[in-house]
Design an enzyme around this catalytic site. Sequence first.
Site, mmCIF file in Angstrom:
data_model
loop_
_atom_site.group_PDB
_atom_site.id
_atom_site.type_symbol
_atom_site.label_atom_id
_atom_site.label_comp_id
_atom_site.label_asym_id
_atom_site.label_seq_id
_atom_site.Cartn_x
_atom_site.Cartn_y
_atom_site.Cartn_z
ATOM 1 N N ASN A 10 -3.710 52.020 71.876
ATOM 2 C CA ASN A 10 -5.105 52.290 73.489
ATOM 3 C C ASN A 10 -5.591 50.734 73.701
ATOM 4 O O ASN A 10 -6.166 50.394 73.073
ATOM 5 C CB ASN A 10 -6.479 52.657 73.577
ATOM 6 C CG ASN A 10 -6.998 52.422 74.870
ATOM 7 O OD1 ASN A 10 -6.705 51.904 75.856
ATOM 8 N ND2 ASN A 10 -8.629 53.011 74.691
ATOM 9 N N TRP A 11 -4.599 50.322 74.710
ATOM 10 C CA TRP A 11 -4.610 48.659 74.924
ATOM 11 C C TRP A 11 -5.388 48.549 75.970
ATOM 12 O O TRP A 11 -5.690 47.437 76.510
ATOM 13 C CB TRP A 11 -3.028 48.231 75.997
ATOM 14 C CG TRP A 11 -1.710 48.081 74.639
ATOM 15 C CD1 TRP A 11 -2.063 48.359 72.684
ATOM 16 C CD2 TRP A 11 -1.166 47.253 74.489
ATOM 17 N NE1 TRP A 11 -1.143 47.643 72.458
ATOM 18 C CE2 TRP A 11 -0.757 47.358 73.340
ATOM 19 C CE3 TRP A 11 -0.531 45.942 75.505
ATOM 20 C CZ2 TRP A 11 0.809 46.177 73.022
ATOM 21 C CZ3 TRP A 11 1.012 44.902 75.756
ATOM 22 C CH2 TRP A 11 1.508 45.717 73.863
ATOM 23 N N LYS A 12 -6.503 49.307 76.155
ATOM 24 C CA LYS A 12 -7.627 48.981 77.912
ATOM 25 C C LYS A 12 -6.922 47.939 78.508
ATOM 26 O O LYS A 12 -5.362 47.953 78.945
ATOM 27 C CB LYS A 12 -9.054 48.624 76.800
ATOM 28 C CG LYS A 12 -8.477 49.171 75.008
ATOM 29 C CD LYS A 12 -10.392 48.838 74.638
ATOM 30 C CE LYS A 12 -10.637 49.589 73.981
ATOM 31 N NZ LYS A 12 -11.998 49.679 73.202
ATOM 32 N N HIS A 93 -12.944 58.625 77.449
ATOM 33 C CA HIS A 93 -13.316 57.213 77.187
ATOM 34 C C HIS A 93 -14.686 56.591 77.294
ATOM 35 O O HIS A 93 -14.794 56.980 78.193
ATOM 36 C CB HIS A 93 -11.752 56.167 76.880
ATOM 37 C CG HIS A 93 -11.865 55.244 76.123
ATOM 38 N ND1 HIS A 93 -13.155 54.680 76.444
ATOM 39 C CD2 HIS A 93 -11.930 55.295 75.089
ATOM 40 C CE1 HIS A 93 -12.943 53.684 74.724
ATOM 41 N NE2 HIS A 93 -11.913 53.883 74.199
ATOM 42 N N GLU A 95 -15.681 54.087 77.351
ATOM 43 C CA GLU A 95 -16.632 52.985 78.645
ATOM 44 C C GLU A 95 -15.700 53.500 79.422
ATOM 45 O O GLU A 95 -16.746 53.147 81.265
ATOM 46 C CB GLU A 95 -14.708 51.812 77.917
ATOM 47 C CG GLU A 95 -15.077 51.689 77.387
ATOM 48 C CD GLU A 95 -13.519 50.992 76.196
ATOM 49 O OE1 GLU A 95 -12.589 50.764 76.727
ATOM 50 O OE2 GLU A 95 -14.159 50.382 75.093
ATOM 51 N N GLU A 161 -14.723 59.509 68.814
ATOM 52 C CA GLU A 161 -15.222 57.711 69.185
ATOM 53 C C GLU A 161 -16.469 57.777 69.222
ATOM 54 O O GLU A 161 -17.046 57.291 70.414
ATOM 55 C CB GLU A 161 -14.284 57.346 70.047
ATOM 56 C CG GLU A 161 -12.124 57.563 70.585
ATOM 57 C CD GLU A 161 -11.626 56.169 70.920
ATOM 58 O OE1 GLU A 161 -11.551 55.955 70.130
ATOM 59 O OE2 GLU A 161 -12.342 55.620 72.507
ATOM 60 N N GLY A 167 -14.804 49.004 69.274
ATOM 61 C CA GLY A 167 -15.101 46.893 68.959
ATOM 62 C C GLY A 167 -16.046 46.442 68.720
ATOM 63 O O GLY A 167 -15.957 45.844 68.188
ATOM 64 N N SER A 199 -13.165 50.697 65.961
ATOM 65 C CA SER A 199 -12.496 49.829 64.780
ATOM 66 C C SER A 199 -11.697 49.960 63.031
ATOM 67 O O SER A 199 -12.058 49.598 61.994
ATOM 68 C CB SER A 199 -13.634 49.446 64.538
ATOM 69 O OG SER A 199 -14.401 48.807 65.496
ATOM 70 N N GLY A 220 -8.159 50.620 69.351
ATOM 71 C CA GLY A 220 -7.943 49.772 70.315
ATOM 72 C C GLY A 220 -7.926 48.386 69.450
ATOM 73 O O GLY A 220 -6.157 47.618 69.884
ATOM 74 N N GLY A 221 -8.359 47.457 69.279
ATOM 75 C CA GLY A 221 -8.391 45.819 69.374
ATOM 76 C C GLY A 221 -7.263 46.313 68.764
ATOM 77 O O GLY A 221 -6.138 44.870 68.507
HETATM 78 P P1 13P Z 1 -11.399 49.206 68.699
HETATM 79 O O1 13P Z 1 -10.527 50.284 67.885
HETATM 80 O O2 13P Z 1 -11.440 47.969 69.198
HETATM 81 O O3 13P Z 1 -12.734 49.209 67.884
HETATM 82 O O4 13P Z 1 -11.198 50.667 70.417
HETATM 83 C C1 13P Z 1 -11.795 52.030 69.442
HETATM 84 C C2 13P Z 1 -11.395 52.248 71.243
HETATM 85 O O5 13P Z 1 -12.101 52.221 71.929
HETATM 86 C C3 13P Z 1 -10.002 53.504 71.360
HETATM 87 O O6 13P Z 1 -9.934 54.084 72.530
#
Ligand code: 13P
Length: 236
Positions: A10-12, A93, A95, A161, A167, A199, A220-221
């Site tokens: 997930n590149w957000k 999600h 967010e 999640e 994050g 994470s 994510g990251g």
């Molecule tokens: P991180 O891997 O950066 O913690 O993010 C997880 C996430 O929100 C994937 O959708």
Amino acid sequence: MTSSKIIAGNWKMNGTATFLKECLSYWQSLSLVHNLVICPPFTLLTEANKSIHSSKVSLGAQDCHQKLTGAFTGNISADHVKETGCSYVIIGHSERRQYHGENNDLIKAKAETAISSGLKPVICVGENLGEREQGVTLEILQTQIEACLPNSSRDFLVAYEPVWAIGTGKAASLKDIEEVHGFLRKLVGSGIPLLYGGSVTAENCKEIISLSDVDGVLVGGASLKKQDFGRMLCGQ
Ligand code: 13P
């Protein structure tokens, strides 16, 4: 032999067309063990689809609207997402819940619409830190699952999640992931892939995806780190 799991990136709101092309070219040059679902921003989807030539790689979006058409300025429908070549769409999600006020009812409506457009929704659930500390994680998850899952089909995935793990560099412990995934498996039954997110890195991915009832991860990251993510895709 390692079994094939799903590794979703997930590149957000990150990444460029050039970097995505470079990543896809690199990842597809590797001996992929796991199946990649890459979820870049909407504007990169159509171009990304042209760069996909491996049966182990598919495309996902990060959201869609609950209606298929209409006067909703700035929104993207599930049909639009489907037209770009996506097979998946992330729904609910944390967010989106946090910054766009999305609730369980809306998430369910989006999941139903996504399915009607031929997409597989990846429906996100997870407790926040306060809920974890109060010891109500499983109750919160049960409420989210009962309210968010579509009735029309079983063609969806669930991503656990925990909000406090996203994050923060603090992934849930293997014990906690195993406990929650065992609980979710009982709730959703067999045949629904269960992903863990929060994470996940090249250092902990292998252990996490080897847990029972973990069918993959939502990253994510670390999915923006071309080489690290490549190692994860190769099961290293
Ligand atoms: P991180 O891997 O950066 O913690 O993010 C997880 C996430 O929100 C994937 O959708």
